[in-house]
Design an enzyme around this catalytic site. Structure first.
Site, PDB file in Angstrom:
ATOM      1  CG  ASP A  93      -1.668   1.246   1.456  1.00  0.00           C
ATOM      2  OD1 ASP A  93      -2.315   1.701   0.494  1.00  0.00           O
ATOM      3  OD2 ASP A  93      -1.628   1.799   2.572  1.00  0.00           O
ATOM      4  CG  ASP A 123      -1.717   7.415   0.637  1.00  0.00           C
ATOM      5  OD1 ASP A 123      -1.729   8.646   0.643  1.00  0.00           O
ATOM      6  OD2 ASP A 123      -1.753   6.745  -0.418  1.00  0.00           O
TER       7      ASP A 123
END
Length: 211
Positions: free
Chosen positions: A11, A13
């Protein structure tokens, strides 16, 4: 070049990056705290991700595209990001990112960190400013899992030799699809369902887990 041995999908963020990029963009619209609260609820899994993203992107309407230079200047890679990606490559692996965030930022940040593949949402622009609409299909939990499977298949890597690293509820399907799902800097729901939990916010902690 030898065939890749394994795949690590991150991922972006609050995982590969310290920031939640949508909050940095929202600051440019003077709506940072409002969007931050909505992001937190989405990451905890309290609201549908796609619905939440659309409402948060609406709050970005009118932000000029030149604001992305200021946003990019504020983006910080998570400690250990460059070292982990270098080690993935040294061991014959692929480093990829799939994000509910935005290509407008990842297209600069991902190659600077040595990431091999990346996929994210795009923001619609008209007359030099954001319209407040996501351009195209939203990268949600299902899309993240699909990206991991597709990248593995395209490189001839069995799912058993894939690792997924995430922090929020929209990472759970990707983590479940991977051979190893790692909760990193993660919300309680993600920690509860991960194969392993990485507590220090330092991506070098993952190096010993690489094949």
């Amino acid at each position: 070049m030898a065939d890749p041995r394994f795949l690590v999908v991150f991922d972006a963020d609050s995982t590969l990056l310290c920031n939640e990029v949508i909050e940095l963009i929202a600051d440019e619209a003077g709506r940072g705290p409002e969007v931050a609260a909505a992001t937190e609820a989405a990451m905890r899994g309290e609201v549908d991700f796609a619905t939440s993203l659309r409402s948060r992107v609406q709050a970005l309407r009118g932000v000029p595209v030149e604001a992305f230079a200021r946003v990019l200047a504020r983006v910080e890679p998570t400690p250990g990001a460059a070292e982990l990606i270098a080690e993935i490559h040294a061991r014959g692996g692929i480093a990829a990112v799939v994000s509910g965030g935005f290509h407008e930022v990842l297209d600069t940040v991902a190659p600077s960190l040595g990431v091999d593949r990346w996929r994210a949402n795009r923001l619609e622009v008209a007359d030099g400013a954001l319209t407040g609409v996501v351009d195209g299909d939203i990268v949600d939990a299902a899309a993240k899992a699909d990206a991991l499977r597709a990248w593995a298949s395209a490189s001839g890597i069995p799912l058993s030799r894939t690792i997924a690293v995430g922090d929020g509820a929209n990472d759970l399907r990707m983590m479940a699809a991977a051979g190893l799902g790692l909760a990193f800097n993660a919300k309680p729901a993600v920690r509860a369902q991960a194969d392993l939990v990485i507590d220090p916010v330092d991506l070098r902690e993952i190096i010993p887990l690489l094949p």
